[in-house]
Design an enzyme around this catalytic site. Structure first.
Site, short mmCIF file in Angstrom:
data_model
loop_
_atom_site.label_atom_id
_atom_site.label_comp_id
_atom_site.label_asym_id
_atom_site.label_seq_id
_atom_site.Cartn_x
_atom_site.Cartn_y
_atom_site.Cartn_z
N ARG A 1 -2.86 7.76 -11.32
CA ARG A 1 -3.82 7.67 -12.23
C ARG A 1 -5.17 8.24 -11.34
O ARG A 1 -6.22 8.50 -12.03
CB ARG A 1 -4.22 6.34 -12.81
N ALA B 1 0.64 -1.21 -0.05
CA ALA B 1 0.00 -0.03 -0.08
C ALA B 1 0.92 1.30 0.11
O ALA B 1 0.46 2.28 0.39
CB ALA B 1 -0.64 0.06 1.24
C1 UD1 Z 1 0.28 -4.76 -10.41
C2 UD1 Z 1 1.05 -5.89 -11.19
C3 UD1 Z 1 0.32 -6.65 -12.37
C4 UD1 Z 1 -1.05 -6.87 -11.74
C5 UD1 Z 1 -1.77 -5.79 -11.07
C6 UD1 Z 1 -3.03 -6.18 -10.60
C7 UD1 Z 1 3.35 -5.77 -10.68
C8 UD1 Z 1 4.63 -5.06 -11.17
N1 UD1 Z 1 2.33 -5.69 -11.49
O1 UD1 Z 1 0.19 -3.83 -11.41
O2 UD1 Z 1 1.02 -7.92 -12.75
O3 UD1 Z 1 -1.69 -7.50 -13.04
O4 UD1 Z 1 -0.86 -5.33 -10.07
O5 UD1 Z 1 -3.75 -5.55 -10.02
O6 UD1 Z 1 3.23 -5.71 -9.33
N2 UD1 Z 1 3.18 -0.51 -4.39
C9 UD1 Z 1 3.99 -0.35 -3.51
N3 UD1 Z 1 5.07 0.14 -3.58
C10 UD1 Z 1 5.69 0.43 -4.65
C11 UD1 Z 1 4.77 0.35 -5.71
C12 UD1 Z 1 3.48 -0.24 -5.67
O7 UD1 Z 1 3.59 -0.80 -2.13
O8 UD1 Z 1 6.73 0.78 -4.83
C13 UD1 Z 1 1.61 -1.04 -3.89
C14 UD1 Z 1 0.47 -0.20 -4.73
O9 UD1 Z 1 0.07 0.81 -3.61
C15 UD1 Z 1 -0.51 -0.86 -4.80
C16 UD1 Z 1 0.24 -2.42 -5.28
O10 UD1 Z 1 1.60 -2.15 -4.82
O11 UD1 Z 1 -1.36 -1.04 -4.07
C17 UD1 Z 1 0.08 -2.57 -6.81
O12 UD1 Z 1 0.87 -1.32 -7.42
P1 UD1 Z 1 0.24 -1.05 -8.99
O13 UD1 Z 1 1.21 0.46 -9.16
O14 UD1 Z 1 -1.19 -0.49 -8.92
O15 UD1 Z 1 0.43 -2.17 -9.65
P2 UD1 Z 1 -0.27 -2.42 -11.11
O16 UD1 Z 1 0.34 -1.53 -12.02
O17 UD1 Z 1 -1.82 -2.15 -11.01
CA CA Z 2 -2.85 -1.96 -9.26
#
Ligand code: UD1
Ligand code: CA
Length: 455
Positions: free
Chosen positions: A17, A11
Site C-alpha cells: 500500500r 519486517a
Molecule cells: C497485522 C495483523 C492485524 C493487526 C495489525 C496491526 C496479521 C495477520 N494481522 O495486520 O491483526 O491489527 O497487524 O498493525 O498479522 N510481515 C512479515 N512477513 C510476512 C508478512 C508480513 O514479516 O510474510 C511483517 C510486515 O513487514 C509488517 C508486519 O509483519 O511489518 C505486519 O504485516 P502487515 O501486512 O502490515 O499486517 P496488517 O495487515 O497490518
Molecule cells: Ca500493518
C-alpha cells in the site's frame, strides 16, 4: 534461573500500500528508516536478544543498518506474519528464550515504556497481545471476546458476523508476548485457509484458547502510538506525532525552539540546553547543536555539527559538515560533506564549501566555491572566488596560507598553493603556486583609449 525474554520484529513484508520501491520498514520518518524507531524502542528492554525477520529486499534493509549490530533472520517467501514467526523460531529456541515479544515492524511510534508495562501484564500468560479500541477499526484484526474473555483475533476481511457476532471496535495492535513452550505446539497448526491465503500469527490466539491456555488481550485504549503504518497517509500521521514528541522533549530539556510545530528533528540528533532554533527548519541524522548556537529558519541540516556560539542564518544547507565555535554561516550558504569551519570563521551568502577547511577567523563572505581546499587562519576570500578543483578526471587541492587575501572574482586552478600573507589581484586566474608574502596578478592589463563616436 531467571527467565529470558527476547523480541522479534516482523519486517519482511513488502508494504504494497506504500506503492514504493523501498521495503516498508525503510520508509523514512524524520529522515530515518521506520525500523530504526522500533529498534530504539526495543533495545533498552531486550539488548542483544532482539531479532528481525527480513525478506522483501532484505539486502536493502541490511545495507540501511550496515555497521550496526542487528540479528537478521530471512523469511524467503512472505507467506504471512505467522510464517514469519515460523521462519525465526529455530533461532529463538536456540537462544534459549522462555518468551518472545513479537512486534510488527510497521509500528514505529511504540514507546519503550508501553512495552515494559505490557511485559509485566503478560508475564503469567501463555499468549498476550495489546489491543486498541478505535472509532474506525479499519483494516485491523478484530478482537473477539465472549464474556470479556478473548476468543480469537479475526482479520477484518475474514470477519463474518454470523460466526463471530457484531463487529467489535477492539482491534489487535500487532504486539504479542508468547511463551515459547506453549506456542511451540500451536505454530505448526497455522493454516492459510483465509481470504488472504496467508499464515496469520493472529490465529495463534484462537488455537491457544481452544487448548485452554491462558490468553489475554491487554487493553491500551486509543493510544495513537500503537497505530500501524500501511500507506502514505498513515506514515504522515505517525511522522507528525513523533515529530511533535521529539520537539517537545528538547524544549523540556531547555532548548529554545521557536515555532516548534514547524521544526523537524531526527531522533538521532543531539541538542544542548541553551541552543536556539527557529522554525521552520529540518535537523536530520546525527546532527549536534551546542549551547548558545543559533539555527535560524529555513535551514536544512544533516549530520551537521554546530558548535557553541555559532550562528546559522536562514536558508542554509549543511550536510556532514562542522561549524566551529562562534562561526557565522549564511544566509543562503551551502556546506557539503567535509566542510569544516574553525573558530570564528565566516561563510556568507551563496558560498559553497565541499571537503574544505576554513581556518580560524577566515572569511568567505560572498558567492564563492571552495572545494578540496585548505584555507589558513585569518585569510580573506573575496567575492566570486572559485577553486577550480576538477579537471574533468581528477580532483585537485588548493592551499591558501594564513592571512592570504584573494581578490574578487579569482579562479584558483588546482593543484595550487597561495602562500601565507600573499595577495591575489581581483579577476586573476592563478595556475602557478604563489610564494609567501607575494602579490600575484594574472589578468589582462587594462588599456584605456579615447572613445570614438560615429559622426
Ligand atoms: C497485522 C495483523 C492485524 C493487526 C495489525 C496491526 C496479521 C495477520 N494481522 O495486520 O491483526 O491489527 O497487524 O498493525 O498479522 N510481515 C512479515 N512477513 C510476512 C508478512 C508480513 O514479516 O510474510 C511483517 C510486515 O513487514 C509488517 C508486519 O509483519 O511489518 C505486519 O504485516 P502487515 O501486512 O502490515 O499486517 P496488517 O495487515 O497490518
Ligand atoms: Ca500493518
Amino acid at each position: 534461573m531467571a527467565s529470558i525474554t527476547g523480541a522479534l520484529i516482523l519486517a519482511a513484508g513488502k508494504g504494497t500500500r506504500m506503492h514504493s520501491d523501498k521495503p516498508k520498514v525503510l520508509q523514512s520518518i524524520l529522515g530515518e528508516p521506520m525500523l530504526r524507531f522500533v529498534y530504539d524502542a526495543l533495545e533498552p528492554l531486550f539488548g542483544g536478544n532482539l531479532w528481525t525477520v527480513i525478506g522483501h529486499k532484505a539486502d536493502m534493509v541490511r545495507e540501511a543498518f550496515k555497521g550496526e549490530d542487528h540479528r537478521f533472520v530471512v523469511q524467503e517467501r512472505q507467506l504471512g506474519t505467522g510464517h514469519a514467526l515460523q521462519s525465526a523460531w529455530d533461532e529463538l529456541k536456540a537462544a534459549g528464550l522462555d518468551r518472545v515479544v513479537v512486534v510488527n515492524g510497521d509500528t514505529p511510534l511504540l514507546p519503550t515504556s508501553t512495552v515494559a508495562t505490557f511485559l509485566k501484564e503478560a508475564m503469567d500468560a501463555d499468549v498476550a497481545f495489546m489491543t486498541l479500541t478505535l472509532p474506525d477499526p479499519g483494516a485491523y484484526g478484530r478482537v473477539v471476546r465472549h464474556n470479556r474473555r478473548v476468543v480469537a483475533i479475526v482479520e477484518a476481511k475474514d470477519y463474518d458476523e454470523t460466526l463471530y457476532g457484531p463487529e467489535p471496535d477492539e482491534i489487535n495492535a500487532g504486539i504479542y508476548c508468547l511463551r515459547m513452550d506453549a506456542v511451540e505446539k500451536l505454530l505448526p497448526r497455522l493454516t492459510n485457509a483465509n481470504k488472504s491465503g496467508e499464515y496469520y500469527i493472529t490465529d495463534l490466539v484462537g488455537l491457544a484458547v481452544a487448548e485452554r491456555m491462558d490468553v489475554i488481550g491487554v487493553e491500551c485504549g486509543q493510544d495513537p502510538n500503537l497505530l500501524g503504518v500501511n500507506d502514505p497517509a498513515e506514515l504522515i500521521r505517525s511522522e507528525a506525532l513523533v515529530r511533535a514528541r521529539i520537539a517537545l522533549n528538547w524544549i523540556e530539556k531547555r532548548v529554545l525552539i521557536h515555532a516548534p510545530e514547524t521544526v523537524r528533528i531526527s531522533p538521532r540528533a543531539v541538542l544542548e540546553p541553551g541552543a536556539e532554533i527557529y522554525g521552520p527548519c529540518e535537523i536530520y541524522g546525527a546532527s549536534r547543536i551546542a549551547r548558545a548556537a543559533v539555527v535560524h529558519s529555513h535551514c536544512w541540516l544533516r549530520d551537521a555539527v554546530v558548535a557553541e556560539g555559532a550562528t546559522v542564518h536562514p536558508f542554509s544547507h549543511v550536510e556532514k559538515a562542522e561549524i566551529g565555535p562562534d562561526c557565522v554561516v549564511g544566509p543562503y550558504a551551502r556546506l557539503r560533506p567535509g566542510a569544516v569551519m574553525e573558530e570564528g570563521a565566516r561563510v556568507g551568502n551563496f558560498v559553497e564549501m565541499k571537503k574544505a577547511r576554513l581556518g580560524k577567523g577566515a572569511k568567505a563572505n560572498h558567492l564563492t566555491y571552495l572545494g578540496d581546499a585548505e584555507v589558513g587562519p585569518g585569510a580573506n576570500i573575496g567575492a566570486g572566488t572559485i577553486t577550480c578543483n576538477y579537471d574533468g578526471v581528477h580532483k585537485h587541492k588548493t592551499v591558501i596560507g594564513e592571512g592570504a587575501f584573494i581578490g574578487s572574482n579569482s579562479a584558483l586552478v588546482a593543484p595550487v598553493t597561495i602562500g601565507a600573507g600573499s595577495l591575489v589581484g581581483a579577476g586573476s586566474v592563478i595556475t602557478k603556486d604563489v610564494p609567501d608574502d607575494s602579490l600575484a596578478i594574472a589578468r589582462g592589463r587594462q588599456t584605456t583609449l579615447p572613445r570614438r563616436r560615429n559622426s
